[in-house]
Design a protein around this motif. Structure first.
Motif, mmCIF file in Angstrom:
data_model
loop_
_atom_site.group_PDB
_atom_site.id
_atom_site.type_symbol
_atom_site.label_atom_id
_atom_site.label_comp_id
_atom_site.label_asym_id
_atom_site.label_seq_id
_atom_site.Cartn_x
_atom_site.Cartn_y
_atom_site.Cartn_z
ATOM 1 N N SER A 52 -20.308 -19.714 144.754
ATOM 2 C CA SER A 52 -20.410 -18.403 143.905
ATOM 3 C C SER A 52 -21.193 -18.573 142.749
ATOM 4 O O SER A 52 -21.604 -19.759 142.215
ATOM 5 C CB SER A 52 -18.775 -17.927 143.325
ATOM 6 O OG SER A 52 -18.471 -18.611 142.407
ATOM 7 N N PRO A 53 -21.386 -17.436 141.822
ATOM 8 C CA PRO A 53 -22.120 -17.592 140.565
ATOM 9 C C PRO A 53 -21.515 -18.481 139.398
ATOM 10 O O PRO A 53 -22.029 -18.968 138.669
ATOM 11 C CB PRO A 53 -22.455 -16.384 139.979
ATOM 12 C CG PRO A 53 -22.409 -15.629 141.428
ATOM 13 C CD PRO A 53 -21.212 -16.179 142.246
ATOM 14 N N GLU A 54 -20.136 -18.847 139.742
ATOM 15 C CA GLU A 54 -19.261 -19.392 138.900
ATOM 16 C C GLU A 54 -19.204 -20.859 139.144
ATOM 17 O O GLU A 54 -18.066 -21.389 138.472
ATOM 18 C CB GLU A 54 -18.133 -18.503 138.632
ATOM 19 C CG GLU A 54 -18.089 -17.206 137.845
ATOM 20 C CD GLU A 54 -18.671 -16.130 138.868
ATOM 21 O OE1 GLU A 54 -18.169 -16.127 140.087
ATOM 22 O OE2 GLU A 54 -19.572 -15.263 138.492
ATOM 23 N N THR A 55 -19.392 -21.287 140.474
ATOM 24 C CA THR A 55 -19.069 -22.659 140.818
ATOM 25 C C THR A 55 -19.441 -23.729 139.710
ATOM 26 O O THR A 55 -20.487 -23.696 139.436
ATOM 27 C CB THR A 55 -19.760 -22.857 142.200
ATOM 28 O OG1 THR A 55 -19.338 -21.756 143.333
ATOM 29 C CG2 THR A 55 -19.274 -23.878 142.673
ATOM 30 N N ASP A 56 -18.381 -24.580 139.595
ATOM 31 C CA ASP A 56 -18.902 -25.685 138.908
ATOM 32 C C ASP A 56 -19.161 -27.019 139.741
ATOM 33 O O ASP A 56 -18.404 -27.510 140.367
ATOM 34 C CB ASP A 56 -17.522 -25.867 137.874
ATOM 35 C CG ASP A 56 -17.690 -27.037 136.744
ATOM 36 O OD1 ASP A 56 -18.986 -27.599 136.952
ATOM 37 O OD2 ASP A 56 -16.777 -27.566 136.215
ATOM 38 N N LYS A 90 -24.550 -12.421 146.186
ATOM 39 C CA LYS A 90 -23.561 -13.096 145.363
ATOM 40 C C LYS A 90 -23.384 -14.708 145.645
ATOM 41 O O LYS A 90 -23.615 -15.399 144.849
ATOM 42 C CB LYS A 90 -22.343 -12.624 145.483
ATOM 43 C CG LYS A 90 -21.161 -13.215 144.390
ATOM 44 C CD LYS A 90 -19.801 -12.288 144.518
ATOM 45 C CE LYS A 90 -18.969 -13.139 143.587
ATOM 46 N NZ LYS A 90 -17.645 -12.355 143.580
ATOM 47 N N GLN A 94 -27.274 -15.718 143.693
ATOM 48 C CA GLN A 94 -26.797 -16.339 142.648
ATOM 49 C C GLN A 94 -26.054 -17.379 142.720
ATOM 50 O O GLN A 94 -26.066 -18.384 141.964
ATOM 51 C CB GLN A 94 -25.864 -14.975 142.220
ATOM 52 C CG GLN A 94 -26.499 -13.628 141.903
ATOM 53 C CD GLN A 94 -25.493 -12.736 141.952
ATOM 54 O OE1 GLN A 94 -24.115 -12.690 141.445
ATOM 55 N NE2 GLN A 94 -25.718 -11.327 142.235
ATOM 56 N N ASN A 98 -27.418 -20.800 140.779
ATOM 57 C CA ASN A 98 -26.481 -21.274 139.744
ATOM 58 C C ASN A 98 -26.415 -23.043 139.965
ATOM 59 O O ASN A 98 -26.492 -23.699 138.973
ATOM 60 C CB ASN A 98 -24.906 -20.685 139.858
ATOM 61 C CG ASN A 98 -23.856 -21.808 139.038
ATOM 62 O OD1 ASN A 98 -24.075 -21.729 137.951
ATOM 63 N ND2 ASN A 98 -23.076 -21.854 140.007
#
Length: 319
Positions: A52-56, A90, A94, A98
């Motif tokens: 996802s766009p928030e994956t660390d 997404k 994204q 990312n």
């Protein structure tokens, strides 16, 4: 060389990790959505959750030289999402960008992106193959998302020291293959008569081991940097030829009825299966001359050997 493989538990990722791990001087880390049993104990796995766009990616990227990005939201025949393109964007756009931005920050030197021939389009006229230089013409949300990811990655490469290599595979088959390819093996194994004995199309396919071999080359070859490559077995088959050779790999006789392609297409369209008809009766060919010449690459596995491997796995696992 330290290589991070995303989608390490998938169809391509599992085999890629196995091959890379056997390479001298290569350290492999596999990024997965969730820890799973039965993986390669010699390879470190890192659970990164959903793409996802928030994956660390910070832990997974530590000390990494090359990322092979094989994770994606894959194409499905009957997508139930109310807005498929938004969902594909997404994850595949994204989420990919990312990862690339974090790879730049971590000092990664190269990212190999496993894209799709769907970026080129859905089919070709027989004898007219797609090339890596063709203007993209994706026709579905999955293909659009892969194209947009490619564009974004090339923009990141142009403004950083990250090298991007894009590989667009055609249909991949091999041990553990699913979907229509598996269904065809089952039909042939059961001796079911099939109306596919008079299809004169041409389709490019790529054996899993051939794709993996090219990916391994792309992780290190100097000439691969910032290039797009198409990949296939180098031998295009009609659906009829494929079924006959698949049957031979299964030690079965293909019972193929010579129904004209036009009649099959009309029937499939009437049943709302036009896309299936395109895959069975239409042509999709790719030109891999650039891949051969620029990388001095030759598909190491023949079609018949690859079909034997897929058939052997099917006979052991699916019966």
């Amino acid at each position: 060389m330290h290589v991070l493989v995303t989608g390490a538990s998938g169809f391509v990722g599992t085999r890629l990790v196995e091959v890379l791990n056997a390479e001298e001087g290569v350290q492999v880390t596999g990024a997965v959505r969730r820890q799973c049993a039965g993986g390669n104990d010699a390879v470190k796995q890192i659970n990164v959750g959903e793409l996802s766009p928030e994956t660390d990616w910070s832990e997974a990227l530590k000390g990494v030289d090359v990322v092979v990005h094989a994770a994606a939201r894959v194409h499905v025949m009957n997508d139930t999402a109310s807005d498929p393109l938004t969902v594909f964007r997404k994850v595949n756009v994204q989420g990919t960008l990312n990862l690339a931005r974090q790879a730049v920050a971590a000092g990664v030197r190269r990212l190999v992106f496993i894209s799709s021939i769907k970026v080129n389009g859905e089919g070709t006229d027989t004898g007219h193959a797609y090339t890596a230089e063709d203007v993209p013409a994706p026709a579905d949300p999955y293909g659009v998302s892969k194209m947009e990811a490619e564009v974004g990655l090339r923009e990141i490469a142009a403004s950083s020291r990250l090298e991007v290599v894009i590989i667009r595979p055609v249909l991949v088959y091999g041990p553990g293959v699913k979907a229509n390819f598996l269904n065809m093996m089952r039909w042939l194994d059961k001796g079911i008569p099939l109306p596919f004995g008079a299809i004169n199309n041409r389709r490019s396919l790529v054996a899993l081991d051939n794709l993996v071999d090219l990916i391994v080359v792309a992780t290190a070859h100097p000439s691969a940097a910032n290039q797009i490559f198409l990949v296939s077995d180098g031998e295009d088959l009609s659906t009829t030829q494929l079924l006959r050779r698949m049957a031979a790999a299964l030690n079965k006789k293909a019972l193929l009825l010579p129904v004209p392609s036009a009649l099959l297409s009309a029937g499939a369209t009437a049943l709302g299966k036009k896309s299936l008809s395109q895959r069975l009766c239409g042509s999709l060919q790719v030109d891999i001359e650039k891949t051969r010449s620029l990388l001095s690459w030759v598909p190491p596995v023949s079609v018949d050997h690859a079909l034997k491997l897929a058939a052997s796995h099917y006979m052991k696992r699916d019966n």
